[in-house]
Every structure is written in structure tokens, then in C-alpha cells.
Design a protein around this motif. Sequence first.
Motif, PDB file in Angstrom:
ATOM      1  N   MET A 132       0.894  -1.232  -0.105  1.00  0.00           N
ATOM      2  CA  MET A 132       0.020  -0.010   0.073  1.00  0.00           C
ATOM      3  C   MET A 132       0.862   1.338  -0.017  1.00  0.00           C
ATOM      4  N   LYS A 133       0.531   2.138  -0.653  1.00  0.00           N
ATOM      5  CA  LYS A 133       1.084   3.535  -0.940  1.00  0.00           C
ATOM      6  C   LYS A 133       0.790   4.436  -0.098  1.00  0.00           C
ATOM      7  N   ILE A 134       1.309   5.303   0.676  1.00  0.00           N
ATOM      8  CA  ILE A 134       0.844   6.217   1.668  1.00  0.00           C
ATOM      9  C   ILE A 134       1.367   7.752   1.237  1.00  0.00           C
ATOM     10  N   THR A 135       0.513   8.320   0.959  1.00  0.00           N
ATOM     11  CA  THR A 135       0.976  10.015   0.336  1.00  0.00           C
ATOM     12  C   THR A 135       0.371  11.058   1.626  1.00  0.00           C
ATOM     13  N   LYS A 136       1.387  11.521   2.053  1.00  0.00           N
ATOM     14  CA  LYS A 136       0.710  12.850   2.974  1.00  0.00           C
ATOM     15  C   LYS A 136       0.796  14.035   2.284  1.00  0.00           C
ATOM     16  N   TYR A 137      -0.445  14.637   2.444  1.00  0.00           N
ATOM     17  CA  TYR A 137      -0.629  15.998   1.996  1.00  0.00           C
ATOM     18  C   TYR A 137      -0.692  17.078   3.223  1.00  0.00           C
ATOM     19  N   LEU A 138      -0.050  17.232   3.890  1.00  0.00           N
ATOM     20  CA  LEU A 138       0.104  18.167   5.113  1.00  0.00           C
ATOM     21  C   LEU A 138      -0.804  17.702   6.178  1.00  0.00           C
ATOM     22  N   HIS A 139      -0.448  17.785   7.475  1.00  0.00           N
ATOM     23  CA  HIS A 139      -1.116  17.869   8.714  1.00  0.00           C
ATOM     24  C   HIS A 139      -1.982  16.259   8.519  1.00  0.00           C
ATOM     25  N   SER A 140      -2.979  16.094   8.558  1.00  0.00           N
ATOM     26  CA  SER A 140      -3.431  14.560   8.558  1.00  0.00           C
ATOM     27  C   SER A 140      -4.130  14.269   7.427  1.00  0.00           C
ATOM     28  N   CYS A 141      -4.098  14.923   6.319  1.00  0.00           N
ATOM     29  CA  CYS A 141      -4.534  14.635   4.968  1.00  0.00           C
ATOM     30  C   CYS A 141      -3.700  13.369   4.479  1.00  0.00           C
ATOM     31  N   LEU A 142      -4.154  12.320   4.323  1.00  0.00           N
ATOM     32  CA  LEU A 142      -3.303  11.179   3.827  1.00  0.00           C
ATOM     33  C   LEU A 142      -4.126  10.354   2.716  1.00  0.00           C
ATOM     34  N   LEU A 143      -3.429  10.110   1.730  1.00  0.00           N
ATOM     35  CA  LEU A 143      -3.825   9.328   0.575  1.00  0.00           C
ATOM     36  C   LEU A 143      -3.440   7.914   0.617  1.00  0.00           C
ATOM     37  N   LEU A 144      -4.250   6.851   0.742  1.00  0.00           N
ATOM     38  CA  LEU A 144      -3.820   5.578   0.649  1.00  0.00           C
ATOM     39  C   LEU A 144      -4.172   4.960  -0.754  1.00  0.00           C
ATOM     40  N   GLU A 145      -3.359   4.221  -1.378  1.00  0.00           N
ATOM     41  CA  GLU A 145      -3.497   3.625  -2.630  1.00  0.00           C
ATOM     42  C   GLU A 145      -3.322   1.987  -2.466  1.00  0.00           C
ATOM     43  N   HIS A 146      -4.265   1.385  -2.861  1.00  0.00           N
ATOM     44  CA  HIS A 146      -4.249  -0.073  -2.841  1.00  0.00           C
ATOM     45  C   HIS A 146      -5.063  -0.802  -4.017  1.00  0.00           C
ATOM     46  N   GLU A 147      -4.453  -1.554  -4.922  1.00  0.00           N
ATOM     47  CA  GLU A 147      -5.226  -2.349  -5.992  1.00  0.00           C
ATOM     48  C   GLU A 147      -5.789  -1.454  -6.711  1.00  0.00           C
ATOM     49  N   ASN A 148      -5.060  -0.354  -7.004  1.00  0.00           N
ATOM     50  CA  ASN A 148      -5.529   0.490  -8.047  1.00  0.00           C
ATOM     51  C   ASN A 148      -6.776   1.340  -7.511  1.00  0.00           C
ATOM     52  N   GLU A 149      -7.041   1.390  -6.361  1.00  0.00           N
ATOM     53  CA  GLU A 149      -8.003   2.291  -5.728  1.00  0.00           C
ATOM     54  C   GLU A 149      -7.385   3.213  -4.669  1.00  0.00           C
ATOM     55  N   ARG A 150      -8.085   4.451  -4.581  1.00  0.00           N
ATOM     56  CA  ARG A 150      -7.469   5.523  -3.600  1.00  0.00           C
ATOM     57  C   ARG A 150      -8.551   5.852  -2.630  1.00  0.00           C
ATOM     58  N   LEU A 151      -8.143   5.943  -1.211  1.00  0.00           N
ATOM     59  CA  LEU A 151      -8.874   6.580  -0.220  1.00  0.00           C
ATOM     60  C   LEU A 151      -8.103   7.554   0.463  1.00  0.00           C
ATOM     61  N   LEU A 152      -8.793   8.749   0.726  1.00  0.00           N
ATOM     62  CA  LEU A 152      -8.339  10.090   1.431  1.00  0.00           C
ATOM     63  C   LEU A 152      -8.870  10.161   2.644  1.00  0.00           C
ATOM     64  N   PHE A 153      -7.814  10.603   3.404  1.00  0.00           N
ATOM     65  CA  PHE A 153      -8.380  10.709   4.989  1.00  0.00           C
ATOM     66  C   PHE A 153      -8.221  12.243   5.276  1.00  0.00           C
ATOM     67  N   ASP A 154      -9.192  12.961   5.760  1.00  0.00           N
ATOM     68  CA  ASP A 154      -9.377  14.111   6.404  1.00  0.00           C
ATOM     69  C   ASP A 154      -8.567  15.300   5.819  1.00  0.00           C
ATOM     70  N   PRO A 155      -9.143  15.658   4.681  1.00  0.00           N
ATOM     71  CA  PRO A 155      -8.930  16.876   3.944  1.00  0.00           C
ATOM     72  C   PRO A 155      -9.210  18.162   4.741  1.00  0.00           C
ATOM     73  N   GLY A 156      -8.290  18.644   5.641  1.00  0.00           N
ATOM     74  CA  GLY A 156      -8.707  19.499   6.374  1.00  0.00           C
ATOM     75  C   GLY A 156      -8.093  20.811   5.954  1.00  0.00           C
ATOM     76  N   SER A 157      -8.549  22.106   6.779  1.00  0.00           N
ATOM     77  CA  SER A 157      -8.167  23.375   6.483  1.00  0.00           C
ATOM     78  C   SER A 157      -6.524  23.640   6.435  1.00  0.00           C
ATOM     79  N   PHE A 158      -5.919  23.085   7.372  1.00  0.00           N
ATOM     80  CA  PHE A 158      -4.354  23.186   7.538  1.00  0.00           C
ATOM     81  C   PHE A 158      -3.780  22.788   6.211  1.00  0.00           C
ATOM     82  N   SER A 159      -4.215  21.647   5.631  1.00  0.00           N
ATOM     83  CA  SER A 159      -3.646  20.947   4.447  1.00  0.00           C
ATOM     84  C   SER A 159      -3.697  21.862   3.100  1.00  0.00           C
TER      85      SER A 159
END
Length: 219
Positions: free
Chosen positions: A1-28
Motif C-alpha cells: 500500500m502506498k501512503i502519501t501525506k498532503y500536510l497535517h492529517s490529510c493522507l492518501l492511501l493507494e491499494h489495488e488501483n483504488e484510492r482512499l483519502l483521509f481528512d482533507p482539513g483546512s491546514f492542508s
Amino acid sequence: MKITKYLHSCLLLEHENERLLFDPGSFSFANGEVNAAELPDIDYLVITHDHPDHLYGPAIRTIIASHQPEIIGNQEVADRLQRDAIEVTVFDEGKRQFGAFQLEALPVAHQPILSEKVPTVTAFLINGTILNPGDSFSDDLLRFKGCELLFCPIMAPFLKEVEAFEFMKRMEPKAVFAVHDGYAKPYFVEARQKNYRAYLEELGIGFHGLVEMGESITI
């Protein structure tokens, strides 16, 4: 699984050609370093709790317009986004499969804050291996003790680094991934991460500290 950080707590998880994004918040998105319109295609958008640094309406609306992901969150998150006519799949507790991602949700207490309203946090275990506790160090999370990877807040108005480190020790993950550090300039984030890394290595716990926007690891 690939995990990309977009500042603070905004995280993109990529697994089996699908993507899940956590917590796109104001600080990002505050300084223009992250452009919601330029994020990769997103299949699922998961929000741990209703706080601006985890739930930022303008970014979410942009993401929906670009990618039309399924939005997942607890009832408080759904109530908040309903004001913007955004539909949310309410998921408060238990296990569900969302494409390539199995999520186990657990309601936990937010760490104490100076506020009349304290939101309920929903922690998520992803594919049985990665734990996102949101802004909680609750002992209820010990059911996931020994997880492969722990997303852990390392800075916040409610947080002392000793408390964060004690939580990491109690959880005994194979490795820690530092989040919730969008409050500070990079040189200070790097200094805090260096300190956590040194103490965790003494315990045989790995540490991933990403500072630059869009940095990734693969586990």
C-alpha cells in the motif's frame, strides 16, 4: 500500500488501483501548497471527526466535483456536511468493505480540548494493519495493539510530546507514521520528528516522518 501525506492529517492511501483519502482539513490547504483540484482520482473520502483541520468544506466540494468519491464518516460528520447538501455514508462502528479497503470503525474520545463542544472521533483500522486513531489516545484503541502502522499525532494544542510517546509505547506498533503537524514550520516539524524517532528506535519501533507535501512511503 502506498501512503502519501498532503500536510497535517490529510493522507492518501493507494491499494489495488483504488484510492482512499483521509481528512482533507483546512491546514492542508491554507497556504496553497495543496490544490484539491489537482489531487489524484479518489474513490473514497473518509473523515475521522468534525473539526476544521480534518474537515474543510471548500476542499471537499472541489474533490467531489472532480472525482465524485463516496464520503464516509460518523453521524456528526454527516450532520455537518448535510448543511452543504453533501451525502455521507454513515459509519460509526464495525467492519465494512469499501472496494479494496476493509475499514473497521471504532468511536473514541477526542483528546481534551478547550471547547464547549468536543466531537466524537471515529478511529479506523485499514485492511487489518494500519490504524488511524484521529485525534485520540484512548485506551479503547488498545484492541488494535501491535498494528503494523500507527498514524499518530505528534503536535497539537491538546498534546504534550510525552503523552504522544506514551501512547505510541502502549500501542506497540511495528512503525509510527507522524501526522497532525501542520501547525509548525518544516524545521520545527523535522526537529520534533527527530526526537520521536530516536526514542522509538530504542524500542525497536520504526518511524516515518514526512515533511514535504506529497511525500510517500510504500508498506
